[in-house]
Design an enzyme around this catalytic site. Structure first.
Site, PDB file in Angstrom:
ATOM      1  N   GLU A   1       0.704  -1.256   0.003  1.00 57.51           N
ATOM      2  CA  GLU A   1       0.073  -0.168  -0.025  1.00 57.51           C
ATOM      3  C   GLU A   1       0.763   1.247   0.157  1.00 57.51           C
ATOM      4  OE1 GLU A   1      -2.572   1.417  -0.288  1.00 57.51           O
ATOM      5  OE2 GLU A   1      -4.465   0.593   0.541  1.00 57.51           O
TER       6      GLU A   1
ATOM      7  N   LYS B   1      -0.479   6.695   9.199  1.00 57.47           N
ATOM      8  CA  LYS B   1      -0.911   7.898   9.951  1.00 57.47           C
ATOM      9  C   LYS B   1      -1.306   7.257  11.204  1.00 57.47           C
ATOM     10  CE  LYS B   1      -2.134  10.752   6.117  1.00 57.47           C
ATOM     11  NZ  LYS B   1      -3.508  11.373   5.597  1.00 57.47           N
TER      12      LYS B   1
ATOM     13  N   PHE C   1      -2.908  15.533   5.255  1.00 53.69           N
ATOM     14  CA  PHE C   1      -2.805  15.098   3.782  1.00 53.69           C
ATOM     15  C   PHE C   1      -1.713  15.037   3.116  1.00 53.69           C
ATOM     16  CE2 PHE C   1      -4.403  14.754  -0.543  1.00 53.69           C
ATOM     17  CZ  PHE C   1      -5.194  13.656  -0.425  1.00 53.69           C
TER      18      PHE C   1
ATOM     19  N   ASP D   1      -4.594   5.414   6.383  1.00 54.52           N
ATOM     20  CA  ASP D   1      -4.868   6.302   6.833  1.00 54.52           C
ATOM     21  C   ASP D   1      -5.980   6.047   8.081  1.00 54.52           C
ATOM     22  OD1 ASP D   1      -6.214   8.714   7.617  1.00 54.52           O
ATOM     23  OD2 ASP D   1      -6.447   9.419   5.659  1.00 54.52           O
TER      24      ASP D   1
HETATM   25  P1  XMP Z   1      -7.724   4.641   4.652  1.00 55.31           P
HETATM   26  O1  XMP Z   1      -8.296   5.711   5.360  1.00 55.31           O
HETATM   27  O2  XMP Z   1      -9.005   3.748   4.284  1.00 55.31           O
HETATM   28  O3  XMP Z   1      -7.405   5.389   3.469  1.00 55.31           O
HETATM   29  O4  XMP Z   1      -6.677   4.030   5.438  1.00 55.31           O
HETATM   30  C1  XMP Z   1      -6.562   4.591   2.486  1.00 55.31           C
HETATM   31  C2  XMP Z   1      -6.459   5.285   1.187  1.00 55.31           C
HETATM   32  O5  XMP Z   1      -7.033   6.896   1.211  1.00 55.31           O
HETATM   33  C3  XMP Z   1      -6.093   7.330   0.406  1.00 55.31           C
HETATM   34  N1  XMP Z   1      -5.449   8.333   1.311  1.00 55.31           N
HETATM   35  C4  XMP Z   1      -4.367   9.309   1.092  1.00 55.31           C
HETATM   36  N2  XMP Z   1      -4.214   9.733  -0.245  1.00 55.31           N
HETATM   37  N3  XMP Z   1      -2.891  11.547   0.658  1.00 55.31           N
HETATM   38  C5  XMP Z   1      -3.419  10.983  -0.467  1.00 55.31           C
HETATM   39  O6  XMP Z   1      -3.020  11.180  -1.668  1.00 55.31           O
HETATM   40  C6  XMP Z   1      -2.863  11.074   1.754  1.00 55.31           C
HETATM   41  O7  XMP Z   1      -2.648  12.066   2.788  1.00 55.31           O
HETATM   42  C7  XMP Z   1      -4.007  10.114   1.986  1.00 55.31           C
HETATM   43  N4  XMP Z   1      -4.534   9.398   3.064  1.00 55.31           N
HETATM   44  C8  XMP Z   1      -5.395   8.317   2.648  1.00 55.31           C
HETATM   45  C9  XMP Z   1      -5.107   6.471  -0.021  1.00 55.31           C
HETATM   46  O8  XMP Z   1      -5.524   6.046  -1.533  1.00 55.31           O
HETATM   47  C10 XMP Z   1      -5.140   5.256   0.574  1.00 55.31           C
HETATM   48  O9  XMP Z   1      -4.827   4.186  -0.085  1.00 55.31           O
HETATM   49 MG    MG Z   2      -4.178   3.827  -1.935  1.00 55.54          MG
END
Ligand code: XMP
Ligand code: MG
Length: 183
Positions: A103, A135, A156, A107
């Site tokens: 990955e 994060k 972000f 997030d």
């Molecule tokens: P979750 O919240 O499901 O998110 O863990 C994972 C996906 O969200 C996108 N993501 C980001 N994309 N900058 C980005 O360009 C960021 O800071 C960011 N945070 C989350 C990403 O596609 C990831 O796979």
């Molecule tokens: Mg992604």
């Protein structure tokens, strides 16, 4: 492009390309050691993990295979929609395989926990996760991450495959955006 090419779009650089590549080499060495005698199938999550997968696999000294999935959890903005959809599935049958999900960023962990559940149902011999960025302050879904490149603040970020509204994936460094970009 590098950060100085688009300096007015950026707030600050969190990790330079060189820092990312140095860290990727360390992670690749760990993966080489852990998977000795078991050729992993690296499952890259499109589009964000494109740089991570290409640099990670090239830094490895042992054989691997690569396949791709595309999922959507974000619209064009910066906040998770809470909905995960498979946009492109694997072409490989992973049953009995040693699968390593790669990955770009974790997030909330929502996307990954969905993926892990989905792939576990296909009965791989083993299933682990590598992410280039995490994060820790944003994680709400507990997922077991075996390999983490860098922990970053809950902001972000763009670059190294990560986009805002489709842009900045080709930025070599990882940076936060200036506020005017969002408005
Ligand atoms: P979750 O919240 O499901 O998110 O863990 C994972 C996906 O969200 C996108 N993501 C980001 N994309 N900058 C980005 O360009 C960021 O800071 C960011 N945070 C989350 C990403 O596609 C990831 O796979
Ligand atoms: Mg992604």
């Amino acid at each position: 492009m590098i950060a100085v090419d688009i300096a007015s779009d950026l707030d600050r650089v969190l990790h330079t390309e060189q820092q990312v590549l140095t860290r990727i080499a360390e992670v690749a060495a760990q993966i080489d050691a852990d998977y000795e005698g078991r050729e992993p199938l690296i499952v890259g999550v499109l589009n964000g993990a494109m740089m991570t997968v290409s640099d990670l696999t090239r830094a490895m000294t042992s054989h691997c295979e690569v396949d791709w999935m595309a999922v959507s959890s974000y619209g064009s903005g910066t906040r998770s929609s809470g909905v995960v959809r498979i946009l492109k599935d694997l072409t490989t049958d992973i049953s009995g395989r040693h699968v390593l999900i790669a990955e770009d960023i974790v997030d909330t962990g929502l996307t990954l926990s969905y993926l892990v559940k989905n792939l576990r149902n296909r009965e791989p011999a083993s299933l682990e996760v590598m992410t280039m960025f995490r994060k820790p302050d944003a994680m709400t879904c507990p997922v077991n991450l075996k390999y983490v490149g860098f922990d970053i603040p809950n902001e972000f970020v763009v670059g190294y495959g990560l986009d805002y509204s489709g842009r900045y994936r080709n930025l070599r460094d990882v940076a936060t955006l200036a506020p005017h970009v969002y408005s």
